[in-house]
Motif scaffolding. Structure first.
Motif, short mmCIF file in Angstrom:
data_model
loop_
_atom_site.label_atom_id
_atom_site.label_comp_id
_atom_site.label_asym_id
_atom_site.label_seq_id
_atom_site.Cartn_x
_atom_site.Cartn_y
_atom_site.Cartn_z
N SER A 53 0.83 -1.21 0.00
CA SER A 53 0.00 0.00 0.00
C SER A 53 0.87 1.25 0.00
O SER A 53 0.57 2.24 -0.70
N CYS A 56 2.48 1.59 -3.56
CA CYS A 56 1.54 2.06 -4.59
C CYS A 56 1.37 3.57 -4.51
O CYS A 56 1.39 4.27 -5.54
N GLU A 60 2.58 6.58 -7.29
CA GLU A 60 1.65 7.57 -7.82
C GLU A 60 2.14 8.99 -7.55
O GLU A 60 2.08 9.86 -8.43
N LYS A 322 -3.81 -2.95 0.52
CA LYS A 322 -3.78 -3.53 -0.81
C LYS A 322 -2.79 -4.70 -0.87
O LYS A 322 -1.75 -4.68 -0.20
N GLN A 324 -1.87 -5.61 -4.07
CA GLN A 324 -1.16 -5.25 -5.30
C GLN A 324 -1.63 -3.87 -5.75
O GLN A 324 -2.72 -3.43 -5.39
N CYS A 325 -0.79 -3.20 -6.53
CA CYS A 325 -1.13 -1.87 -7.02
C CYS A 325 -2.14 -1.95 -8.15
O CYS A 325 -2.14 -2.90 -8.93
#
Length: 325
Positions: A53, A56, A60, A322, A324-325
């Motif tokens: 998490s 990701c 971004e 999460k 995975q992204c």
């Protein structure tokens, strides 16, 4: 490992989203090329949802600002492998390294080397004891998170008395040590509960399961367990389920991985203390870029956390991690 952090308003989502700065300002330092657009991130363990998490959100944030970020992680939460990765990162000369140190002392030397090579160091999740190396540190308020775990456990016990066990990962991990200390200090306020000596799991679910199984056999009045991170909580949940004690012995876990959320839903765990790894990752990138540019950055920021139970988990699902992204 991680995972971090007075939090009495358990249902307020804003608690997780807001950072609490110390008011200190870190040095921007010198020697770094302000035009260096390369960042490196070294998380604590590959594939762990908390770090996924964080990764990701960091990717971004870097892309949005025109920076490249290379993310790596050791297979296990181990200092030796992380040090090896760090050596390669230093040789690649990024503008900054964003790192979750797996040992609060042993990582000081290689990170000093990074600093001496003009690489800005930003700590995320965990931190070194030596505060002279990093320009900024971001983590959950782990001590307060431990207190919140104890308060949640007391609420779940609803007046029931007996023994309570805290499971830590490895001594020297700043996050889980702080969580264990916060839990211990809060539990001591409740004379009906006896806090057993903290046990260390080496961050292995199987070891956590073994410890809980042996504690159940030796301590018939065990009423509560606190797992200070994802792996300890998962291992404890397995042991309690195998013994037919799920729900009879209240389990409070840390973090909100997909597996832990499933365990909360099916009753293997009774509460989770969730962090905000995405916020830590995003702000870590922001601090790193600011430091590369020579701007002053806040030296330390603590993000708050939230308690999640089965009764309110659907209302708080934005805090689930999460895979995975």
């Amino acid at each position: 490992m991680r995972r971090a952090t007075g939090l009495l308003a358990l249902g307020a989502a804003a608690l997780l989203l807001a950072g609490c700065g110390t008011g200190q300002i870190g040095e921007s330092g010198g020697g770094t090329d302000p035009n260096n657009k390369n960042l490196a991130m070294i998380t604590g363990m590959r594939g762990e949802p908390f770090y996924v998490s964080m990764e990701c959100a960091a990717k971004e944030a870097a892309a949005a600002q025109g920076y490249q970020i290379n993310v790596q992680a050791p297979e296990k939460f181990e200092q030796a492998e992380q040090s090896q990765i760090l050596g390669g990162v230093i040789s690649s000369k990024p503008g900054a390294v964003i790192i979750a140190p797996t040992d609060d002392k042993a990582l000081a030397a290689p990170l000093k080397q990074a600093k001496s090579n003009g690489i800005k160091v930003v700590e995320v999740d965990t931190a070194l004891q030596d505060r002279s190396i990093a320009v900024s540190s971001l983590s959950s308020d782990n001590y307060e998170g431990g207190k919140l775990a104890a308060q949640t456990l007391v609420r779940l016990l609803d007046g029931k008395t007996g023994s309570v066990l805290a499971l830590n990962t490895k001594a020297g991990t700043s996050t889980t040590d702080a969580r264990a200390k916060g839990f211990e200090d809060e539990i001591k306020k409740h004379p009906g509960l006896t806090l057993l000596p903290t046990q260390y799991t080496k961050n292995e679910p199987a070891t956590a399961a073994q410890i809980v199984s042996s504690t159940l056999a030796a301590t018939p009045d065990l009423v509560g367990v606190f797992g200070t991170n994802l792996n300890t909580g998962e291992g404890a949940g397995t042991a309690l389920a195998n013994a037919g004690k799920s729900g009879e012995v209240q389990l409070v876990g840390f973090d909100a991985s997909p597996k832990q959320v499933d365990d909360l839903r099916n009753g293997r765990v009774q509460a989770l203390i969730a962090q905000d790894p995405a916020q830590i990752g995003q702000k870590g990138v922001d601090r790193a870029i600011a430091a590369i540019k020579g701007e002053q950055v806040e030296r330390e920021t603590k993000t708050k956390m939230i308690s999640i139970t089965k009764d309110d988990m659907e209302q708080k699902k934005q805090f689930f991690y999460k895979s995975q992204c």
